[in-house]
Design a protein around this motif. Structure first.
Motif, mmCIF file in Angstrom:
data_model
loop_
_atom_site.group_PDB
_atom_site.id
_atom_site.type_symbol
_atom_site.label_atom_id
_atom_site.label_comp_id
_atom_site.label_asym_id
_atom_site.label_seq_id
_atom_site.Cartn_x
_atom_site.Cartn_y
_atom_site.Cartn_z
ATOM 1 N N GLY A 214 38.649 36.521 34.463
ATOM 2 C CA GLY A 214 38.593 35.073 34.562
ATOM 3 C C GLY A 214 39.923 34.441 34.188
ATOM 4 N N HIS A 215 40.561 34.983 33.150
ATOM 5 C CA HIS A 215 41.880 34.478 32.755
ATOM 6 C C HIS A 215 42.943 34.874 33.771
ATOM 7 N N LEU A 216 42.853 36.097 34.294
ATOM 8 C CA LEU A 216 43.830 36.534 35.293
ATOM 9 C C LEU A 216 43.765 35.661 36.539
ATOM 10 N N ALA A 217 42.572 35.210 36.910
ATOM 11 C CA ALA A 217 42.431 34.338 38.078
ATOM 12 C C ALA A 217 43.232 33.052 37.911
ATOM 13 N N GLU A 218 43.419 32.625 36.676
ATOM 14 C CA GLU A 218 44.168 31.399 36.391
ATOM 15 C C GLU A 218 45.647 31.671 36.144
ATOM 16 N N ASP A 219 46.036 32.931 36.038
ATOM 17 C CA ASP A 219 47.425 33.287 35.721
ATOM 18 C C ASP A 219 48.294 33.184 36.976
ATOM 19 N N TYR A 271 29.087 45.523 40.525
ATOM 20 C CA TYR A 271 30.368 45.130 39.939
ATOM 21 C C TYR A 271 30.881 43.842 40.569
ATOM 22 N N LYS A 272 30.807 43.753 41.896
ATOM 23 C CA LYS A 272 31.331 42.572 42.572
ATOM 24 C C LYS A 272 30.422 41.357 42.429
ATOM 25 N N SER A 273 29.264 41.552 41.805
ATOM 26 C CA SER A 273 28.443 40.383 41.470
ATOM 27 C C SER A 273 28.992 39.639 40.267
ATOM 28 N N ASP A 274 29.942 40.238 39.557
ATOM 29 C CA ASP A 274 30.533 39.592 38.383
ATOM 30 C C ASP A 274 31.438 38.443 38.829
ATOM 31 N N PRO A 275 31.202 37.223 38.348
ATOM 32 C CA PRO A 275 31.976 36.074 38.836
ATOM 33 C C PRO A 275 33.451 36.128 38.465
ATOM 34 N N ASP A 276 33.789 36.721 37.327
ATOM 35 C CA ASP A 276 35.206 36.797 36.946
ATOM 36 C C ASP A 276 35.973 37.763 37.842
ATOM 37 N N LEU A 277 35.362 38.878 38.195
ATOM 38 C CA LEU A 277 36.007 39.811 39.112
ATOM 39 C C LEU A 277 36.190 39.157 40.481
ATOM 40 N N HIS A 284 44.257 36.330 43.956
ATOM 41 C CA HIS A 284 45.469 37.131 44.122
ATOM 42 C C HIS A 284 45.230 38.319 45.050
ATOM 43 N N PRO A 285 46.252 38.734 45.794
ATOM 44 C CA PRO A 285 46.132 40.004 46.517
ATOM 45 C C PRO A 285 46.155 41.176 45.532
ATOM 46 N N PHE A 286 45.337 42.189 45.821
ATOM 47 C CA PHE A 286 45.259 43.387 45.000
ATOM 48 C C PHE A 286 45.884 44.571 45.742
ATOM 49 N N VAL A 287 46.524 45.449 44.987
ATOM 50 C CA VAL A 287 46.944 46.765 45.467
ATOM 51 C C VAL A 287 46.205 47.774 44.611
ATOM 52 N N VAL A 288 45.354 48.583 45.222
ATOM 53 C CA VAL A 288 44.431 49.405 44.446
ATOM 54 C C VAL A 288 44.737 50.891 44.589
#
Length: 569
Positions: A214-219, A271-277, A284-288
């Motif tokens: 959730g914090h990373l989404a705002e970073d 896992y993807k049901s988690d709102p912060d994830l 942001h774009p992810f590289v996994v």
């Protein structure tokens, strides 16, 4: 980011078939399980399907699904979808100078095996815009969500301007997804002033909330590197483990270890049901890249953790790899073939940075002496021991020879630097990390030295704590050259709340002078790469067993261009 040509592996990605190199030993012994096992996992026939029992039978089916895109399935009228199908959010990944990869999955009922959709393809429209209100459309189009890939969507949008922020969304029937934000990389030859990345890893749902996301989404970051353990195979009980839900009850279908394709798919839905994830993916774009728990704890190539027949484990691995690709923002070259998946790849950010994303799980030789903390032996120190596989080792060192980037960054899984665990007068090392494969590490350090790499940075996950290391040319000699830095991000939730100073904090730092930082709380790390230095911020949350904790910067460091080594900022 422009990828180098994707390596074209043999059917086994066989390190033993690579051409000789002065950095690579010739006596490497390939896995004890021959290519025919992988072939069996790819092409298991109908007769064999009905003779294999239990989980293996379901996995056999998983390896034989038809290729999406052949339009074999009938088309569903999207107007008949009466519930929101975008319950698992949106995502983007692997940004290139003229292209973005967009992801979503249609799942009106995500906790059902069929996600609430029939075995029919669904037309999905997508839009990419210059603004969040979609007044200036850059590109739009339509694609099919195929039942063969669990109605996931991977759209590779090309012909875009480099170094631009874009907004995207999906539509099917009367339903519109949330809006995601992504970006393209700068042109390959562009002079780039800076880049801010975040590194994350290890998000056990049953160990706590994904508050850090959730914090990373705002970073304010340009790209997020996920370094493995996106999910865990372990059972999740009805109250969500340490989340201890009182307002909901999870279905019993999660309260078992993931083995079949259906179980892995359902676990991604959880896992993807988690709102912060979901918020972090949308922002942001992810590289996994993966580690072990996306399949099974501490597996090595085709050797499982427990005494399971290798052919059965390869079937499980095929199911896990397929579900991983389906549920991650990955491009077409990463699509798996049975139990094999080409995940290591190279991306660039102008002339500022080259990112060599590693896979240290799929090709490794078996851990010597077991996979715990052990005293090194001739077996663990043998030249034949390799963590990324010899083909990937050569791919990495050859890439350094060709690199023109200021920063050469390696996003990967397990701790690279030496970690002496001095207890009762004995030094033990982790056999599952690079310490269990010192010959492999030495070949890479020699390769970096031969290529003249001056600003080397390794990004690591796995260990549920954050570390900052100086990478020494010889870890037994603290006066040897510092070749780079290793930034180890802590977990998002794995290990539950943790402590800023774990019990072994003082002894660990004393036993490892090249260790400059150690913290045991949850969170993530950001790295701002610049022309003269990189600034590193280790960010932590106070707790994950209860939601809503605030975030703080636990420590900050700087490493300078041309003079590697972490210094307090």
């Amino acid at each position: 980011m422009t990828p180098a040509a994707h390596p074209t592996p043999s059917p086994q990605h066989a390190p033993s078939q690579a051409a000789p190199s002065r950095l690579i030993p010739s006596q490497y012994t390939p896995s004890r399980h021959a290519p025919e096992l992988r072939a069996a996992a790819r092409h298991l026939g109908r007769r064999r399907f009905f003779t294999v029992t239990g989980a293996a039978a379901a996995l056999a089916f998983a390896t034989n699904l038809p290729t999406a895109g052949v339009a074999a399935a009938a088309e569903l009228d999207a107007a008949k979808i009466t519930e929101n199908p975008f319950t698992l959010g949106v995502g983007s990944g692997d940004p290139l100078p003229g292209s973005v990869l967009l992801w979503t999955r249609l799942a009106p009922a995500p906790f059902q095996a069929d996600s609430g959709l029939p075995q029919q393809r669904v037309t999905v429209q997508w839009e990419l815009a210059h603004d969040a209100k979609f007044r200036r459309i850059a590109r739009r189009g339509a694609t099919d969500a195929h039942p063969e890939f669990h109605h996931t969507v991977h759209v590779e949008v090309g012909d875009l301007a480099p170094d631009r922020v874009y907004y995207y969304r999906f539509r099917t029937g009367s339903w519109i997804s949330e809006t995601g934000r992504t970006r393209t990389a700068p042109a390959t030859a562009a002079g780039v002033a800076d880049l801010t990345l975040a590194a994350v890893s290890c998000q056990a749902y049953h160990d706590g909330y994904f508050t850090a996301y959730g914090h990373l989404a705002e970073d304010d970051v340009d790209v997020v590197f996920h370094l493995g353990d996106y999910l865990y195979e372990y059972a999740v009980n009805s109250v969500g483990g340490a989340r201890n839900y009182t307002d909901r009850t999870l279905p019993d279908l999660f309260n078992r270890e993931t083995v079949t394709l259906e179980e892995y798919r359902l676990r991604y839905a959880l896992y993807k049901s988690d709102p912060d994830l979901r918020a972090a993916h949308a922002a942001h774009p992810f590289v996994v890249t993966w580690d072990d728990h996306e399949t099974e704890n501490n597996y090595a190539d085709d050797i499982p953790e427990n005494d399971v027949p290798p052919e059965e484990f390869l079937l499980r691995r095929a199911a896990a790899y397929r579900a991983y690709w389906e549920n991650q923002p990955l491009r077409r070259p990463q699509r798996p073939q049975g139990p094999d998946m080409q995940l290591y790849r190279r991306l660039r950010w102008g002339r500022l940075a080259q990112f060599d994303i590693l896979d240290t799980r799929q090709y490794r030789t078996d851990q010597a002496n077991g996979d715990g903390w052990k005293t090194p032996t001739p077996e663990s120190e043998a030249e034949s021991q390799t963590l990324p596989g010899l083909t990937q080792e050569r791919w990495l060192t050859d890439g350094w020879q060709q690199s023109t980037a200021l920063w050469n960054v390696i996003p990967q899984q397990v701790v690279f630097a030496r970690r002496n665990n001095a207890t009762a007068g004995n030094t033990t090392l982790s056999m599952d990390s690079w310490d269990g494969y010192p010959a492999s590490r030495e070949r890479l350090l020699a390769g970096a030295e031969a290529a003249g790499v001056e600003n080397l940075m390794v990004l690591t996950g796995d260990v549920h704590v954050s570390y900052g290391f100086d990478i020494k040319r010889d870890f037994a000699d603290q006066n040897s050259r510092t070749m780079g830095t290793e930034i180890v991000t802590t977990s998002i939730s794995s290990g539950k709340d943790g402590a800023a100073r774990p019990a072994n904090w003082a002894g660990y730092l004393a036993a490892n002078p090249h260790m400059k930082h150690y913290n045991g709380q949850r969170g993530y790390v950001t790295v701002a790469l610049g022309q003269s230095a990189a600034n590193v911020d280790f960010k932590t949350v106070g707790a994950v067993t209860t939601p809503g904790a605030s975030i703080t910067t636990a420590a900050s460091f700087v490493t300078e261009v041309g003079e590697q080594g972490l210094k307090p900022a």
